[in-house]
Design an enzyme around this catalytic site. Structure first.
Site, short mmCIF file in Angstrom:
data_model
loop_
_atom_site.label_atom_id
_atom_site.label_comp_id
_atom_site.label_asym_id
_atom_site.label_seq_id
_atom_site.Cartn_x
_atom_site.Cartn_y
_atom_site.Cartn_z
CB SER A 183 -0.95 -0.01 1.19
OG SER A 183 -0.20 0.05 2.38
CG HIS A 211 -4.39 -1.72 -0.72
ND1 HIS A 211 -5.06 -0.52 -0.80
CD2 HIS A 211 -3.93 -1.81 0.55
CE1 HIS A 211 -4.98 0.10 0.36
NE2 HIS A 211 -4.31 -0.65 1.20
CE LYS A 242 -7.64 -1.15 2.45
NZ LYS A 242 -7.11 -2.26 3.26
C1 LIG Z 1 -6.98 -2.77 4.61
C2 LIG Z 1 -6.21 -4.01 4.72
C3 LIG Z 1 -6.55 -5.01 5.64
C4 LIG Z 1 -7.64 -4.82 6.65
O1 LIG Z 1 -8.91 -4.87 6.07
P1 LIG Z 1 -10.19 -4.50 6.94
O2 LIG Z 1 -11.29 -5.23 6.28
O3 LIG Z 1 -10.32 -3.02 6.91
O4 LIG Z 1 -9.92 -5.01 8.32
C5 LIG Z 1 -5.83 -6.19 5.62
N1 LIG Z 1 -4.82 -6.38 4.74
C6 LIG Z 1 -4.45 -5.43 3.88
C7 LIG Z 1 -3.33 -5.69 2.92
C8 LIG Z 1 -5.12 -4.22 3.83
O5 LIG Z 1 -4.74 -3.28 2.97
#
Ligand SMILES: *Cc1c(COP(=O)(O)O)cnc(C)c1O
Length: 396
Positions: A183, A211, A242
Site C-alpha cells: 500500500s 488493495h 476497500k
Molecule cells: C486494509 C487491509 C486489511 C484490513 O482490512 P479490513 O477489512 O479493513 O480489516 C488487511 N490487509 C491489507 C493488505 C489491507 O490493505
C-alpha cells in the site's frame, strides 16, 4: 485507582505529539465520494480513500442495502454458528468464491480478522510461515498468534524468498504469505515467481488481495488474475472495506478443506458477530456488478494511467506503480506535511506519509485514484500539485 496510569498515559501521548507522530482525524460531513465536505464547510476532492471503484456511495449498493435491511432487519445478534447465518451470507460467500475462482469462502467482520484467524487453526510448531517484510499489520499479528516458525523475506525479493524456503526445508507444512499490492509504493507481489518457487519447494501460497481485488488484473480479480495463477493460490484474503463498497467485512477464500476447518476453529469467526444483512446484501450486488461489466474497473485503469502520466509530465518523481496507488516522492517528512496541508487549501485532500510508516528519508504523498474521479478532478489535482510543487521548490 486511575490516578497513577493517567499520568503515564498523558506522558505517552505527549511523547507521540512531540515526536510529530500524533494522528489527527479530519471530520467529513458528507458521504464518502470523489467530492467530500469537511466540517469546516470546505468541499474538497478526495484522493486518499480506498474507494477504488467509486462504490462507497453508489446508488445500486444503497438500494441493495436498503432492500436487505427491509427484508432481514438491522442486526444478526449472533455469531455465525449459533444463529447468525442467513441465506444471504451463504450467497455472498458463493459469489466471492465464483469471482476468485476458488472453492469456498468464509466471511469475517473485517479482513483484519480474516488474517488474524487464518494461521493458528492451520499451522503449528512443526510448520513454517514465510512472510514478505512489507505485509500488512494484520498478517503480522495473525502470524504472532500461531506457533509456527517465522521467516521473513525482503519485499518482493525472490532471491531472498528462495533463501528462506531453503532455510525452512525441515518444516512439515510451509506457506508463503504476501500482500497482492503493497500500500505504500503501489507495487505488486511477483506472484508468478512466488508460485513457481512455492511449487519447487512444496509450499502453500497465500495472498492478501485487499488493495488489489477490484483494482489489479484485466477484470479486477486481483494479482492472481494479473499473473495468470488463478487456481494455484491456496488462500486469498480480502476486504469489503476497500474497492468492494467500502463498508466493512472481510473474507478468506480458497481450498474447501481450509475454509471448512476455519469455520470450526478460527477464533475471530467463532467469537465475533455476523456481518449485518444490509452489508451482505450490498456485497452480493457488488460481485454481480463486477461480473456484469468491467465499466468501473476500466474507468479506474483509465484514471490511473491518466493521472500518473500527467503527474510525471509535470516533473514529479513517482514510484513505479502497478495499482491505483501513486506515491509522489518528496523524501523529506516536513515537506510532505507542508505539501499536503497546502494541497488541502487548494481543495485536494491527500495524506503525506513519513517514517515510521515508510522508511526514513522516503516521505511521500500517496494519491489513490478512483473510478469516481472525473477527468476535471484529475486535472484539478495535477494543477494543484504543480502549483504547490513550484511554490515549495520541488519543481523547477
Ligand atoms: C486494509 C487491509 C486489511 C484490513 O482490512 P479490513 O477489512 O479493513 O480489516 C488487511 N490487509 C491489507 C493488505 C489491507 O490493505
Amino acid at each position: 485507582m486511575y490516578g497513577k496510569i493517567k499520568e503515564h498515559l498523558q506522558n505517552e501521548l505527549s511523547n507521540i505529539k512531540n515526536a510529530g507522530l500524533y494522528k489527527g482525524e479530519r471530520i467529513i460531513v458528507s458521504s464518502q465520494d470523489a467530492v467530500i465536505k469537511l466540517d469546516s464547510g470546505k468541499e474538497v476532492l478526495n484522493f486518499c480513500a480506498n474507494n477504488y471503484l467509486g462504490l462507497s456511495n453508489h446508488p445500486e449498493l444503497i438500494a441493495a442495502a436498503k432492500s436487505s435491511l427491509d427484508s432481514y432487519g438491522y442486526g444478526m445478534s449472533s455469531v455465525r454458528f449459533i444463529c447468525g447465518t442467513t441465506d444471504l451470507h451463504k450467497v455472498l460467500e458463493q459469489k466471492i468464491a465464483e469471482f476468485f475462482g476458488t472453492e469456498d469462502t468464509i466471511l469475517y467482520a473485517a479482513c483484519f480478522d480474516a488474517n488474524g484467524g487464518v494461521f493458528e487453526p492451520l499451522f503449528s510448531e512443526e510448520d513454517a510461515i514465510i512472510s514478505d517484510s512489507l505485509n500488512h499489520a494484520s498478517i503480522i499479528d495473525g502470524v504472532r498468534l500461531c506457533k509456527a516458525a517465522r521467516y521473513r523475506y525482503n519485499n518482493a525479493d525472490m532471491t531472498d524468498l528462495e533463501e528462506q524456503l531453503k532455510k525452512s526445508q525441515g518444516a512439515r507444512f510451509r506457506i508463503v504469505v504476501t500482500d497482492g499490492v503493497f500500500s505504500m509504493d503501489g507495487n505488486v507481489a511477483p506472484l508468478d515467481e512466488i508460485v513457481r518457487l512455492a511449487k519447487k519447494y512444496d509450499a502453500l501460497v497465500m495472498v492478501d488481495e485487499c488493495h488489489s481485488a477490484g483494482v489489479v488484473g484485466e477484470t479486477g480479480r486481483g494479482v492472481t488474475e494479473k499473473f495468470n495463477v488463478r487456481g494455484e493460490v491456496d488462500i486469498i484474503t480480502g476486504t469489503l472495506g476497500k474497492a468492494f463498497g467500502g463498508a466493512v467485512g472481510g473474507f478468506t477464500t480458497g481450498k474447501k478443506e481450509i475454509i471448512e476447518l476455519l469455520r470450526q476453529r478460527s477464533r475471530p469467526y467463532l467469537f465475533s458477530n455476523s456481518i449485518p444483512p444490509a452489508v451482505v446484501g450490498a456485497g452480493i450486488r457488488v460481485f454481480e456488478m463486477m461480473t456484469e461489466s468491467t465499466k468501473l474497473q476500466d474507468r479506474l485503469h483509465e484514471n490511473t494511467e491518466y493521472f500518473v502520466a500527467k503527474i510525471r509530465e509535470a516533473g514529479f518523481d513517482i514510484k513505479p506503480t502497478k495499482s491505483a496507488i501513486c506515491a509522489v516522492m518528496l523524501y523529506d517528512a516536513k515537506l510532505s506535511q507542508e505539501f499536503a496541508t497546502r494541497l488541502l487549501d487548494e481543495g485536494i485532500y491527500v495524506i503525506g506519509f513519513y517514517y515510521p510508516v515508510v522508511p526514513q528519508g522516503q516521505a511521500r504523498i500517496r494519491v489513490q485514484l478512483s473510478a469516481a474521479h472525473r477527468r476535471e478532478h484529475l486535472d484539478k489535482a495535477v494543477t494543484a500539485f504543480t502549483k504547490i510543487g513550484k511554490e515549495l521548490g520541488v519543481l523547477k
